[in-house]
Design a protein around this motif. Structure first.
Motif, PDB file in Angstrom:
ATOM      1  N   LYS A 144       0.810  -1.219   0.000  1.00  0.00           N
ATOM      2  CA  LYS A 144       0.000   0.000   0.000  1.00  0.00           C
ATOM      3  C   LYS A 144       0.844   1.271   0.000  1.00  0.00           C
ATOM      4  CE  LYS A 144      -3.820  -2.167   2.558  1.00  0.00           C
ATOM      5  NZ  LYS A 144      -4.616  -2.127   3.823  1.00  0.00           N
ATOM      6  N   VAL A 145       2.041   1.198   0.571  1.00  0.00           N
ATOM      7  CA  VAL A 145       2.827   2.424   0.767  1.00  0.00           C
ATOM      8  C   VAL A 145       4.094   2.499  -0.079  1.00  0.00           C
ATOM      9  CG1 VAL A 145       1.992   2.664   3.137  1.00  0.00           C
ATOM     10  CG2 VAL A 145       4.125   1.407   2.707  1.00  0.00           C
ATOM     11  N   LYS A 146       4.416   1.431  -0.795  1.00  0.00           N
ATOM     12  CA  LYS A 146       5.726   1.384  -1.456  1.00  0.00           C
ATOM     13  C   LYS A 146       5.877   2.418  -2.575  1.00  0.00           C
ATOM     14  CE  LYS A 146       4.685  -2.241  -4.883  1.00  0.00           C
ATOM     15  NZ  LYS A 146       5.125  -3.545  -5.399  1.00  0.00           N
ATOM     16  N   GLU A 147       4.775   2.810  -3.226  1.00  0.00           N
ATOM     17  CA  GLU A 147       4.883   3.755  -4.340  1.00  0.00           C
ATOM     18  C   GLU A 147       5.367   5.125  -3.886  1.00  0.00           C
ATOM     19  OE1 GLU A 147       4.661   3.109  -7.512  1.00  0.00           O
ATOM     20  OE2 GLU A 147       4.331   0.998  -7.004  1.00  0.00           O
ATOM     21  N   ASP A 148       5.073   5.497  -2.664  1.00  0.00           N
ATOM     22  CA  ASP A 148       5.511   6.800  -2.149  1.00  0.00           C
ATOM     23  C   ASP A 148       6.134   6.611  -0.770  1.00  0.00           C
ATOM     24  OD1 ASP A 148       5.936   9.488  -2.393  1.00  0.00           O
ATOM     25  OD2 ASP A 148       3.962  10.078  -1.668  1.00  0.00           O
ATOM     26  N   TRP A 149       7.032   5.619  -0.680  1.00  0.00           N
ATOM     27  CA  TRP A 149       7.562   5.231   0.613  1.00  0.00           C
ATOM     28  C   TRP A 149       8.396   6.328   1.267  1.00  0.00           C
ATOM     29  CZ3 TRP A 149       7.077   3.117   4.908  1.00  0.00           C
ATOM     30  CH2 TRP A 149       8.158   2.909   5.762  1.00  0.00           C
ATOM     31  N   ASP A 150       9.211   7.029   0.526  1.00  0.00           N
ATOM     32  CA  ASP A 150      10.057   8.064   1.134  1.00  0.00           C
ATOM     33  C   ASP A 150       9.220   9.114   1.852  1.00  0.00           C
ATOM     34  OD1 ASP A 150      12.568   7.075   0.633  1.00  0.00           O
ATOM     35  OD2 ASP A 150      12.795   8.087  -1.289  1.00  0.00           O
ATOM     36  N   GLU A 151       8.106   9.492   1.254  1.00  0.00           N
ATOM     37  CA  GLU A 151       7.225  10.474   1.892  1.00  0.00           C
ATOM     38  C   GLU A 151       6.580   9.880   3.145  1.00  0.00           C
ATOM     39  OE1 GLU A 151       5.838  14.144   2.470  1.00  0.00           O
ATOM     40  OE2 GLU A 151       7.091  13.577   0.749  1.00  0.00           O
ATOM     41  N   GLU A 152       6.154   8.619   3.053  1.00  0.00           N
ATOM     42  CA  GLU A 152       5.583   7.939   4.212  1.00  0.00           C
ATOM     43  C   GLU A 152       6.631   7.776   5.309  1.00  0.00           C
ATOM     44  OE1 GLU A 152       2.681   6.089   6.506  1.00  0.00           O
ATOM     45  OE2 GLU A 152       2.417   7.042   4.547  1.00  0.00           O
ATOM     46  N   PHE A 153       7.855   7.469   4.905  1.00  0.00           N
ATOM     47  CA  PHE A 153       8.961   7.289   5.846  1.00  0.00           C
ATOM     48  C   PHE A 153       9.206   8.550   6.671  1.00  0.00           C
ATOM     49  CE2 PHE A 153      13.600   8.060   6.344  1.00  0.00           C
ATOM     50  CZ  PHE A 153      13.852   7.153   7.356  1.00  0.00           C
ATOM     51  N   SER A 154       9.011   9.692   6.074  1.00  0.00           N
ATOM     52  CA  SER A 154       9.266  10.957   6.784  1.00  0.00           C
ATOM     53  C   SER A 154       8.286  11.185   7.925  1.00  0.00           C
ATOM     54  CB  SER A 154       9.193  12.131   5.803  1.00  0.00           C
ATOM     55  OG  SER A 154       7.872  12.323   5.325  1.00  0.00           O
ATOM     56  N   ARG A 155       7.177  10.404   7.956  1.00  0.00           N
ATOM     57  CA  ARG A 155       6.146  10.617   8.982  1.00  0.00           C
ATOM     58  C   ARG A 155       6.111   9.519  10.040  1.00  0.00           C
ATOM     59  NH1 ARG A 155       3.160  12.075   4.153  1.00  0.00           N
ATOM     60  NH2 ARG A 155       2.325   9.950   4.042  1.00  0.00           N
ATOM     61  N   VAL A 156       6.768   8.400   9.813  1.00  0.00           N
ATOM     62  CA  VAL A 156       6.666   7.285  10.759  1.00  0.00           C
ATOM     63  C   VAL A 156       7.457   7.585  12.030  1.00  0.00           C
ATOM     64  CG1 VAL A 156       6.347   5.616   8.903  1.00  0.00           C
ATOM     65  CG2 VAL A 156       8.643   6.026   9.802  1.00  0.00           C
ATOM     66  N   HIS A 157       7.024   6.953  13.122  1.00  0.00           N
ATOM     67  CA  HIS A 157       7.696   7.124  14.408  1.00  0.00           C
ATOM     68  C   HIS A 157       8.788   6.061  14.541  1.00  0.00           C
ATOM     69  CE1 HIS A 157       8.292   8.322  18.512  1.00  0.00           C
ATOM     70  NE2 HIS A 157       7.972   7.113  18.986  1.00  0.00           N
ATOM     71  N   ILE A 158       9.999   6.511  14.873  1.00  0.00           N
ATOM     72  CA  ILE A 158      11.142   5.601  14.984  1.00  0.00           C
ATOM     73  C   ILE A 158      11.800   5.782  16.353  1.00  0.00           C
ATOM     74  CG2 ILE A 158      13.401   4.950  14.048  1.00  0.00           C
ATOM     75  CD1 ILE A 158      12.465   6.031  11.340  1.00  0.00           C
ATOM     76  N   THR A 159      11.949   4.681  17.066  1.00  0.00           N
ATOM     77  CA  THR A 159      12.680   4.689  18.334  1.00  0.00           C
ATOM     78  C   THR A 159      13.886   3.759  18.206  1.00  0.00           C
ATOM     79  OG1 THR A 159      11.266   2.914  19.195  1.00  0.00           O
ATOM     80  CG2 THR A 159      10.619   5.188  19.696  1.00  0.00           C
ATOM     81  N   TYR A 160      14.831   3.917  19.103  1.00  0.00           N
ATOM     82  CA  TYR A 160      16.030   3.082  19.051  1.00  0.00           C
ATOM     83  C   TYR A 160      16.614   2.909  20.441  1.00  0.00           C
ATOM     84  CZ  TYR A 160      17.678   7.903  18.498  1.00  0.00           C
ATOM     85  OH  TYR A 160      17.865   9.253  18.640  1.00  0.00           O
TER      86      TYR A 160
END
Length: 404
Positions: free
Chosen positions: A373-389
Motif C-alpha cells: 500500500k505504501v511502497k509507491e511513495d515510501w520516502d514520503e511515508e517514511f518521513s512521517r513514521v515514528h522511529i525509536t532506538y
C-alpha cells in the motif's frame, strides 16, 4: 605390435601433436597491452564548472552537440612507465594521463577520444566512476550511467562515488608514483579501520537500487591540491534518482549505527563528571529493525548492540578500571552513539525524506500487505513514521591497563 598397428599409432600421435600446436598458439584476436589505452578512472562533471571549455573549444569540432557534460578518462600511461626505467627519462612524468571531452553523449565522446589518442581505449580494468554532485542534481543517475551499464567493455564491479567538487580534480595526484583511480579503489578497503567509509557501491549494486527506485548513499569524496579524502556521503533520492543532499561525517556515522554495517571505528566521548576523554573502539556492531503496525500507523524500533574495548582514556591516573568504571564508560559511549543516531536520523527522515537505512525493506518482509500500500511513495511515508532506538554497549577489553 604389428607394422599396421604401429603406423596407425604413429598417425594418431602426429594428429594430436598438430592439434596441440594449434591450441597453444594463444588467442588469434589478441591485442598487445602496449597497443591499448587502459581506462582505470572516469569522471563526470557539469560542463560549465570544469573551466576546460575554452581549452576544449580551441579544438575544431565538426559534429552537432550540446555542452552538457565534461567526460574525463584516466588512462594508464604505459609510455611513462617504460621511461621510468631510463636514467635519462623525465622524472616529472606521471604514470597516468587524464583526457577530457565535452558534449551530451558519453558514447559519442568516448569515440571522439579515438581522434586524439594513438591507441584505442578499453574499459576492462575500470576501477572507479566519479560523479559530480552538481551534475547528479541536474540529471538522474539512470541517464548518467546508461552507457556504462550497456557497454560490454566495462566491468560492473567498478566503484561508484560522488564528488562534492570537480570530479576531474579527484583524478589528479600530487605524487608521480600514484594512479588516483587505484588509490580511491584501495581506500574503500579501509572500512575495518573506520565507519566513515561506506560499503563499496559497485555499478551492478547501483543498477539494482536504480531499478527498484530505492534511495541510497554514495561515498562522498573531496579533492584539495592533489590529495583526496572520503568525507561524508551523498544522498540520492529513489523516485527522482537525483542528488538530494549530503551527510556530514557525524550524520553518516549515525546512519551507519542504524544500518549496523560498520566494520570498525572509534566512538569519542567525554566523561560526564570530569569531562575527560574516553575513546571506545568497536569490535562488532549489530542492528535489528523491527516494524510495528497499529491500525494504519507504521512505526519502527531499532535494537543496536556493540562490543568493543576502551582504547584511550584521559581520566585520573590512579582511578581503578573496575566494574563501576566500565559501567560508567558504557553509559558515556551509549550517550554519544545516541547523539550521533539522532543527528543522522533527523537529516535523512525530516530534511531529505529518504530511507537510506532499509526500513522499507524490513517492512516489506514482515508486513508485505502493508508495504504494497505504501511502497509507491515510501520516502514520503517514511518521513512521517515514528522511529525509536535502543543502544547497548558492552566493553569486553580495557587494553593492558590493570585495575588497582
Amino acid at each position: 605390435m604389428g607394422y599396421r598397428s604401429f603406423s596407425k599409432f604413429r598417425c594418431i600421435v602426429i594428429v594430436f601433436s598438430l592439434l596441440a600446436l594449434i591450441f597453444q598458439t594463444g588467442c588469434w584476436s589478441k591485442d598487445e597491452i602496449e597497443d591499448l589505452s587502459i581506462i582505470v578512472g572516469m569522471g563526470l562533471d557539469m560542463a560549465n564548472e570544469t573551466k576546460l571549455e575554452e581549452k576544449l573549444d580551441k579544438r575544431r569540432t565538426n559534429y552537432r552537440k550540446k555542452d552538457n557534460v565534461t567526460y574525463t578518462l584516466q588512462i594508464v600511461d604505459k609510455q611513462s612507465e617504460a621511461r621510468s626505467g631510463d636514467a635519462k627519462s623525465d622524472t616529472s612524468a606521471k604514470p597516468y594521463l587524464n583526457v577530457s571531452e565535452t558534449g551530451d553523449s558519453l558514447f559519442e565522446m568516448i569515440r571522439e577520444f579515438s581522434s586524439r589518442l594513438e591507441r584505442p581505449i578499453i574499459g576492462h580494468h575500470l576501477k572507479v566512476i566519479i560523479i559530480n554532485e552538481s551534475l547528479s542534481r541536474r540529471y538522474d543517475m539512470n541517464n548518467l550511467l546508461s552507457f556504462m551499464l550497456r557497454d560490454n567493455d566495462i566491468r560492473l564491479n567498478c566503484l561508484v562515488v560522488m564528488s562534492s567538487g570537480i570530479a576531474r580534480e579527484v583524478l589528479e595526484a600530487k605524487g608521480r608514483s600514484i594512479i588516483p583511480a587505484f588509490r580511491l579503489f584501495g581506500m574503500s578497503d579501509n572500512r575495518y579501520r573506520t565507519y566513515k567509509i561506506l560499503p563499496p557501491m559497485s555499478l551492478i549494486k547501483l543498477e539494482g537500487k536504480m531499478n527498484s527506485k530505492s534511495s541510497y548513499l554514495l561515498q562522498n569524496v573531496i579533492a584539495v591540491d592533489g590529495e583526496v579524502e572520503f568525507s561524508g556521503a551523498a544522498v540520492v533520492k529513489g523516485k527522482s534518482q537525483k542528488f538530494r543532499g549530503r551527510l556530514n561525517e557525524e550524520e553518516l556515522i549515525g546512519v551507519t549505527w542504524l544500518r549496523g554495517d560498520g566494520k570498525g571505528g572509534a566512538v569519542k566521548s567525554y566523561d560526564q563528571k570530569t569531562k575527560e576523554l574516553i575513546t571506545y573502539e568497536l569490535k562488532t556492531m549489530k542492528s535489528k529493525i523491527v516494524p510495528h503496525i497499529e491500525g494504519s500507523k507504521i512505526s519502527f524500533h531499532v535494537n543496536i548492540e556493540t562490543e568493543g574495548r576502551i582504547i584511550e582514556e584521559w581520566l585520573v591516573t590512579n582511578e581503578p578500571v573496575d566494574a563501576k568504571f566500565l559501567s560508567k564508560a558504557e553509559q558515556t559511549v551509549e550517550k554519544e552513539i545516541n547523539r550521533l543516531i539522532k543527528l543522522g536520523l533527523n537529516k535523512i527522515q525530516k530534511e531529505y525524506k529518504t530511507d537510506v537505512v532499509g526500513f522499507g525493506t524490513r517492512l516489506s518482509i514482515k508486513h508485505p500487505k502493508v508495504w504494497k500500500k505504501v511502497k509507491e511513495d515510501w520516502d514520503e511515508e517514511f518521513s512521517r513514521v515514528h522511529i525509536t532506538y535502543d543502544v547497548k554497549v558492552k566493553i569486553t577489553e580495557t587494553g593492558t591497563k590493570q585495575g588497582h
